[in-house]
Design a protein around this motif. Structure first.
Motif, mmCIF file in Angstrom:
data_model
loop_
_atom_site.group_PDB
_atom_site.id
_atom_site.type_symbol
_atom_site.label_atom_id
_atom_site.label_comp_id
_atom_site.label_asym_id
_atom_site.label_seq_id
_atom_site.Cartn_x
_atom_site.Cartn_y
_atom_site.Cartn_z
ATOM 1 N N ILE A 1 44.334 37.025 45.526
ATOM 2 C CA ILE A 1 43.249 36.376 46.274
ATOM 3 C C ILE A 1 42.341 35.617 45.314
ATOM 4 O O ILE A 1 41.923 34.491 45.603
ATOM 5 N N LEU A 2 42.036 36.197 44.158
ATOM 6 C CA LEU A 2 41.196 35.518 43.167
ATOM 7 C C LEU A 2 41.870 34.249 42.638
ATOM 8 O O LEU A 2 41.208 33.219 42.471
ATOM 9 N N ILE A 3 43.167 34.302 42.397
ATOM 10 C CA ILE A 3 43.890 33.125 41.917
ATOM 11 C C ILE A 3 43.843 32.018 42.966
ATOM 12 O O ILE A 3 43.611 30.858 42.642
ATOM 13 N N PHE A 4 44.027 32.366 44.240
ATOM 14 C CA PHE A 4 43.964 31.367 45.299
ATOM 15 C C PHE A 4 42.562 30.751 45.380
ATOM 16 O O PHE A 4 42.415 29.533 45.528
ATOM 17 N N ALA A 5 41.532 31.573 45.266
ATOM 18 C CA ALA A 5 40.153 31.071 45.330
ATOM 19 C C ALA A 5 39.871 30.123 44.164
ATOM 20 O O ALA A 5 39.273 29.056 44.351
#
Length: 93
Positions: free
Chosen positions: A11-15
């Motif tokens: 999720i952090l990588i996508f954000a």
């Protein structure tokens, strides 16, 4: 609970990808569209092919007529205009 912990890095990588890549690209697209919509007769432009010319006629469709030299006019698709060098002042009236 352990499954949620495994998805947090994803999720952090996508954000991060969204804020560093997708959002700036959308902003550039919006700015380019506004620039193309504001084209007027007399504006000096640069095409993506590197041609520099002056807009001689703005057509209704997605085209403009550009004068590259004296008597040399070409039709250019608006989306291929990379930059507007000199804007013409709007006529007061």
């Amino acid at each position: 609970m352990e499954a949620i912990g495994q998805f947090i890095p994803l999720i952090l990588i996508f954000a991060i990808m969204y804020f560093l890549l997708i959002r700036p690209q959308q902003k550039r697209l919006k700015e380019h569209k506004a620039m193309v919509q504001a084209l007027r007769r007399g504006d000096q432009i640069v095409t993506q092919g590197g041609l520099i010319g002056k807009v001689s006629k703005v057509k209704e469709e997605d085209e403009v007529e550009v004068e590259l030299a004296d008597g040399v006019r070409v039709r250019v698709v608006k989306s291929t205009i990379a930059q507007v060098l000199n804007k013409t002042e709007p006529a007061e009236g």
